[in-house]
Write a protein that holds these residues in place. Sequence first.
Motif, mmCIF file in Angstrom:
data_model
loop_
_atom_site.group_PDB
_atom_site.id
_atom_site.type_symbol
_atom_site.label_atom_id
_atom_site.label_comp_id
_atom_site.label_asym_id
_atom_site.label_seq_id
_atom_site.Cartn_x
_atom_site.Cartn_y
_atom_site.Cartn_z
ATOM 1 N N ILE A 86 22.090 17.950 -11.316
ATOM 2 C CA ILE A 86 22.834 18.877 -12.172
ATOM 3 C C ILE A 86 23.802 18.065 -13.019
ATOM 4 O O ILE A 86 24.522 17.205 -12.494
ATOM 5 C CB ILE A 86 23.609 19.932 -11.359
ATOM 6 C CG1 ILE A 86 22.638 20.785 -10.515
ATOM 7 C CG2 ILE A 86 24.436 20.832 -12.274
ATOM 8 C CD1 ILE A 86 23.315 21.802 -9.597
ATOM 9 N N LEU A 87 23.796 18.317 -14.321
ATOM 10 C CA LEU A 87 24.658 17.590 -15.257
ATOM 11 C C LEU A 87 25.535 18.587 -16.009
ATOM 12 O O LEU A 87 25.023 19.509 -16.646
ATOM 13 C CB LEU A 87 23.795 16.808 -16.258
ATOM 14 C CG LEU A 87 24.532 16.047 -17.354
ATOM 15 C CD1 LEU A 87 25.441 14.976 -16.770
ATOM 16 C CD2 LEU A 87 23.551 15.420 -18.330
ATOM 17 N N VAL A 88 26.833 18.391 -15.940
ATOM 18 C CA VAL A 88 27.784 19.256 -16.641
ATOM 19 C C VAL A 88 28.371 18.476 -17.807
ATOM 20 O O VAL A 88 28.911 17.380 -17.623
ATOM 21 C CB VAL A 88 28.905 19.749 -15.695
ATOM 22 C CG1 VAL A 88 29.880 20.656 -16.448
ATOM 23 C CG2 VAL A 88 28.312 20.486 -14.497
ATOM 24 N N THR A 89 28.267 19.042 -19.020
ATOM 25 C CA THR A 89 28.669 18.312 -20.227
ATOM 26 C C THR A 89 29.937 18.876 -20.855
ATOM 27 O O THR A 89 30.173 18.714 -22.049
ATOM 28 C CB THR A 89 27.524 18.312 -21.268
ATOM 29 O OG1 THR A 89 27.298 19.662 -21.695
ATOM 30 C CG2 THR A 89 26.242 17.744 -20.682
ATOM 31 N N ALA A 90 30.757 19.547 -20.030
ATOM 32 C CA ALA A 90 32.064 20.036 -20.464
ATOM 33 C C ALA A 90 33.039 19.840 -19.312
ATOM 34 O O ALA A 90 32.630 19.738 -18.152
ATOM 35 C CB ALA A 90 31.980 21.508 -20.864
ATOM 36 N N GLY A 91 34.330 19.784 -19.643
ATOM 37 C CA GLY A 91 35.336 19.521 -18.633
ATOM 38 C C GLY A 91 35.633 20.755 -17.785
ATOM 39 O O GLY A 91 35.996 21.804 -18.309
ATOM 40 N N ALA A 92 35.488 20.630 -16.485
ATOM 41 C CA ALA A 92 35.744 21.745 -15.571
ATOM 42 C C ALA A 92 37.029 21.482 -14.784
ATOM 43 O O ALA A 92 37.233 20.373 -14.301
ATOM 44 C CB ALA A 92 34.572 21.910 -14.606
ATOM 45 N N PRO A 93 37.904 22.504 -14.633
ATOM 46 C CA PRO A 93 39.131 22.301 -13.868
ATOM 47 C C PRO A 93 38.872 22.077 -12.380
ATOM 48 O O PRO A 93 39.711 21.538 -11.672
ATOM 49 C CB PRO A 93 39.929 23.586 -14.114
ATOM 50 C CG PRO A 93 38.911 24.595 -14.532
ATOM 51 C CD PRO A 93 37.835 23.838 -15.234
ATOM 52 N N PHE A 94 37.689 22.519 -11.927
ATOM 53 C CA PHE A 94 37.292 22.338 -10.522
ATOM 54 C C PHE A 94 35.767 22.292 -10.487
ATOM 55 O O PHE A 94 35.104 22.602 -11.488
ATOM 56 C CB PHE A 94 37.823 23.492 -9.650
ATOM 57 C CG PHE A 94 37.368 24.851 -10.124
ATOM 58 C CD1 PHE A 94 36.169 25.401 -9.714
ATOM 59 C CD2 PHE A 94 38.158 25.582 -11.027
ATOM 60 C CE1 PHE A 94 35.746 26.649 -10.169
ATOM 61 C CE2 PHE A 94 37.745 26.826 -11.490
ATOM 62 C CZ PHE A 94 36.535 27.353 -11.058
ATOM 63 N N ILE A 95 35.209 21.917 -9.347
ATOM 64 C CA ILE A 95 33.749 21.875 -9.206
ATOM 65 C C ILE A 95 33.267 23.250 -8.740
ATOM 66 O O ILE A 95 33.619 23.696 -7.648
ATOM 67 C CB ILE A 95 33.312 20.791 -8.208
ATOM 68 C CG1 ILE A 95 33.811 19.419 -8.670
ATOM 69 C CG2 ILE A 95 31.789 20.783 -8.073
ATOM 70 C CD1 ILE A 95 33.562 18.293 -7.687
ATOM 71 N N PRO A 96 32.493 23.952 -9.570
ATOM 72 C CA PRO A 96 32.054 25.301 -9.194
ATOM 73 C C PRO A 96 31.188 25.307 -7.933
ATOM 74 O O PRO A 96 30.233 24.539 -7.830
ATOM 75 C CB PRO A 96 31.248 25.764 -10.415
ATOM 76 C CG PRO A 96 31.751 24.922 -11.547
ATOM 77 C CD PRO A 96 32.061 23.596 -10.934
ATOM 78 N N LYS A 97 31.536 26.180 -7.000
ATOM 79 C CA LYS A 97 30.779 26.267 -5.740
ATOM 80 C C LYS A 97 29.327 26.691 -5.986
ATOM 81 O O LYS A 97 28.420 26.285 -5.258
ATOM 82 C CB LYS A 97 31.466 27.250 -4.792
ATOM 83 C CG LYS A 97 32.718 26.681 -4.139
ATOM 84 C CD LYS A 97 33.239 27.605 -3.043
ATOM 85 C CE LYS A 97 34.298 26.917 -2.179
ATOM 86 N NZ LYS A 97 35.428 26.398 -2.922
ATOM 87 N N ALA A 98 29.108 27.512 -7.025
ATOM 88 C CA ALA A 98 27.739 27.946 -7.327
ATOM 89 C C ALA A 98 26.843 26.758 -7.667
ATOM 90 O O ALA A 98 25.672 26.725 -7.280
ATOM 91 C CB ALA A 98 27.745 28.943 -8.488
ATOM 92 N N PRO A 148 32.513 16.160 -15.232
ATOM 93 C CA PRO A 148 33.881 15.730 -15.532
ATOM 94 C C PRO A 148 34.875 16.784 -15.036
ATOM 95 O O PRO A 148 34.791 17.946 -15.422
ATOM 96 C CB PRO A 148 33.903 15.625 -17.062
ATOM 97 C CG PRO A 148 32.720 16.384 -17.551
ATOM 98 C CD PRO A 148 31.813 16.683 -16.412
ATOM 99 N N VAL A 149 35.797 16.382 -14.156
ATOM 100 C CA VAL A 149 36.696 17.330 -13.492
ATOM 101 C C VAL A 149 38.147 17.073 -13.888
ATOM 102 O O VAL A 149 38.621 15.934 -13.862
ATOM 103 C CB VAL A 149 36.557 17.235 -11.956
ATOM 104 C CG1 VAL A 149 37.482 18.247 -11.284
ATOM 105 C CG2 VAL A 149 35.121 17.483 -11.527
#
Length: 213
Positions: A150-162, A176-177
Amino acid sequence: MEDNFRHQGKRKLLVEKLKEKGIEDSAVLDAILQIPRHLFLDSSFEDHAYQDKAFPIAAGQTISQPFTVAFQTQLLALKKGEKVLEIGTGSGYQTAVLCKMGAKVYTIERQHELYKKTSLFLKKLGFRPKYASFGDGYQGLKEYAPYDKILVTAGAPFIPKALMAQLKVGGKLVIPVGEDPQIMTVLIRKSQKSFEKETYGEFRFVPLLEDKN
């Protein structure tokens, strides 16, 4: 949609620059060498397409700088045929890199304007992710889980549990967290309940939008 010798020469120089900055994965470098990044930018930015910079695209978003794309993709340690969930289709450039490397790509975009534009554009260029969706990246795509990567290409304030729940045992989540800057974080799923965490320094991304559907 021209891709001429001048563009190809600029891509070769870009790849050399990425090597100097520590990108070693030959499959990542080969994908960047082959994909015409200038076509993913507004034509007024074409002269800047092969500089190692981020640039604005539609809906207040950006196309990540080539080093960031290469670095995140290298962290995935992608194998051909793996099932990858991409959170944040954006311009489609990262999607194209994953497709070029032989991944089965499932991608989700929060901005409807971008989703419509990019879905059509990727097809025009011959890149066909397995599934492209408009929706909330925090929720992932449960119906197609589990994913190898899984690759996230935007900044997340936390790591989503989903997203953690949708990762295979043995799989990797690259995200990126934080607020600004973010810390590039890798989670490796060791078992149903345990994850190993690694961090790889500071980066800056547009924020991952939540609860908009």
